[in-house]
Design a protein around this motif. Structure first.
Motif, PDB file in Angstrom:
ATOM      1  N   GLY A  93     -16.812  51.711   6.634  1.00 21.39           N
ATOM      2  CA  GLY A  93     -16.534  51.404   8.025  1.00 21.39           C
ATOM      3  C   GLY A  93     -17.617  50.636   8.745  1.00 21.39           C
ATOM      4  N   LYS A  94     -18.656  50.194   8.053  1.00 24.55           N
ATOM      5  CA  LYS A  94     -19.740  49.436   8.670  1.00 24.55           C
ATOM      6  C   LYS A  94     -19.814  48.035   8.070  1.00 24.55           C
ATOM      7  N   ASN A  95     -20.153  47.064   8.900  1.00 23.92           N
ATOM      8  CA  ASN A  95     -20.311  45.679   8.444  1.00 23.92           C
ATOM      9  C   ASN A  95     -21.779  45.386   8.156  1.00 23.92           C
ATOM     10  N   TYR A  96     -22.027  44.697   7.043  1.00 23.03           N
ATOM     11  CA  TYR A  96     -23.389  44.321   6.661  1.00 23.03           C
ATOM     12  C   TYR A  96     -23.424  42.827   6.355  1.00 23.03           C
ATOM     13  N   ASN A  97     -24.229  42.088   7.098  1.00 24.80           N
ATOM     14  CA  ASN A  97     -24.482  40.683   6.792  1.00 24.80           C
ATOM     15  C   ASN A  97     -25.803  40.614   6.032  1.00 24.80           C
ATOM     16  N   VAL A  98     -25.709  40.338   4.753  1.00 25.28           N
ATOM     17  CA  VAL A  98     -26.844  40.487   3.843  1.00 25.28           C
ATOM     18  C   VAL A  98     -27.393  39.126   3.437  1.00 25.28           C
TER      19      VAL A  98
END
Length: 485
Positions: A221-226
């Motif tokens: 449920g969390k967005n990660y821009n890596v």
């Protein structure tokens, strides 16, 4: 009785509603116990210098929980990495047989057919593919032949990209640390192999300037821009080749111990995609390296392989590659850990300060070769002789290449294992391929076996009570009639 019946009926209604939410548990039948057996997965890390086989185990009813998969076995394959069998490709497959037999002993026989096995080849095979694609394909075919002959559920053998390697390493350490289900944020990942090195983290800066270095994940449920980048040819073995390619003939080499001597064939050095000039026309066929253990000069020669002359972005690491400002904690694993651990520069508590790490490597490099060899007689000479270079290279890469200043150095933790599992890309690779990390947070946590049994017993008792009260209400035994009038 009428009012009590209402209460019990309400309890029964809630009980039945709870039972209907248990999607994954069969109501009856022998399969119910099978759900709670452990499940297994096997991943082979086919690196440039060697191959490791990992066996993972997890309880089936907790398949989507972070931190529940743990490593139960690691088997180091004897001999070369699979890319080292380019002249005898069949041996690449045969070399895996011992560890595959070991996996059959670790995984219970009744689980063999359902246990997936994956092989991911990294920078060594990426280089071989650049050099000769047909030979690389034959190596993979030989590997597949061996893995298909095993009783496990073979899922494929392929060369993974540098970006994948960085991303899976990041997933592994954050999964094992439980960061995906906490509010403390994620840790960056620093990976060093023999042929490549990766840096991966979630930066504050958005959007990431270089899209080829940007990955997006949605996990729990969390967005990660890596941000991630893999530097092919900048693993410790290939970096040594790059450094040596800038030198000519017989020479004193500051990156080896005083008194150490090594003779290298020019053909071994230059027939490599990492050496930009290819095989050079030199008047000699060998390099005669004689160590003199000078840390400062060694570091100067290493700096020559990092091109920092231009940067088309707001900030770069080296070779014109975008690197956003470093953010948060970092876990450094694989060769980062092995080299620094040998030099006694790893600790479970606060990191060793940068100035102490520098003085330690400098002191080690200056020690005479005969003295070092006598102290570590069980370590192969090739590995032992290169710890001076590798330690110096790591400090140069982290400090000058990535920008870990004395202050930011304190954010690096050198990791061998997290719990019982090795830090590396293999666990993240398996988690991704088996879809064991959901994009959305599961709405309800599945019940454990004990909780399920307890709920069934409770509901059964409520049902018995409802039936008993119903019988009493309709039949009204004589002993109760007076009380009911």
């Amino acid at each position: 009785v009428h009012d009590l019946g209402k209460v019990v009926a309400m309890l029964l209604s809630h009980c039945l509603a709870s039972l209907t939410t248990i999607h994954s548990v069969p109501c009856i039948g022998p399969e119910i116990t099978g759900l709670f057996y452990p499940q297994y997965g096997i991943v082979l890390d086919a690196g440039s210098s060697h191959t490791n086989l990992y066996v993972y185990e997890w309880p089936a009813e907790k398949e989507n929980d972070t931190g529940v998969v743990h490593q139960v076995e690691v088997c180091k394959v004897e001999g070369l990495g699979i890319s080292g069998y380019s002249h005898d490709t069949e041996k690449a497959g045969l070399s895996l047989q011992h560890c595959m037999k070991r996996a059959q002993e670790v995984v219970p026989e009744q689980h063999h057919r359902e246990t997936p096995v994956y092989l991911g080849a990294t920078a060594g095979m990426r280089l071989l593919s650049l050099q000769n694609r047909s030979i690389a394909d034959r190596v993979l075919s030989a590997v597949e032949k061996t893995l298909r002959s095993s009783p496990f559920n073979f899922q494929g053998a392929r060369v993974i990209s540098g970006q994948e390697e960085g991303a899976y390493g990041w997933i592994t350490i954050n999964y094992l640390l439980g960061n995906f289900k906490s509010s403390r944020g994620t840790s960056g990942a620093l990976d060093l192999g023999g042929a490549s090195t990766q840096i991966t983290f979630v930066p504050d800066q958005e959007p990431i300037e270089s899209q080829e270095n940007s990955l997006h994940f949605r996990l729990y449920g969390k967005n990660y821009n890596v941000y991630t980048h893999s530097f092919l040819c900048y693993g410790k073995d290939q970096a040594l080749r790059l450094k040596l390619s800038t030198q000519n003939g017989s020479l004193l080499d500051p990156c080896f111990h005083p008194g150490y001597l090594r003779i290298m064939n020019i053909s071994d050095l230059y027939t490599n995609p990492c050496i930009a000039n290819g095989e050079q026309q030199l008047p000699f066929t060998q390099l005669h390296l004689q160590g003199n253990g000078d840390y400062q000069r060694c570091r100067m020669t290493i700096q020559k392989i990092f091109n920092t002359s231009s940067c088309p972005y707001s900030s770069c690491s080296f070779n014109g590659i975008f690197l956003p400002p470093l953010q948060g904690e970092f876990g450094a694993f694989s060769a980062f850990y092995f080299v620094m651990n040998f030099l006694n520069l790893t600790t479970e508590k606060s990191p060793v300060p940068l100035d102490k790490a520098t003085s330690t490597v400098e002191s080690f490099c200056s020690r005479p070769w005969h003295e070092v060899k006598a102290e570590f007689p069980k370590i192969k000479e090739k590995y032992l002789s290169e710890y001076c270079f590798s330690g110096t290279y790591i400090l140069s890469l982290l400090e000058n290449g990535y920008g870990f200043t004395m202050e930011k150095w304190q954010n690096i933790q050198f990791l061998g294992k997290i719990g019982s599992s090795d830090a590396g890309w293999t666990l993240g690779y398996m988690l991704n391929l088996t879809n064991m990390i959901p994009a959305e947070k599961p709405p309800t946590r599945p019940l454990s076996h004990a909780s399920y049994v307890g709920l069934m017993v409770f509901c059964s008792l409520v049902l018995v009570a409802v039936l008993l009260l119903s019988w009493l209400a309709f039949h009204k035994p004589k002993c109760l009639q007076k009380g009911l009038i």
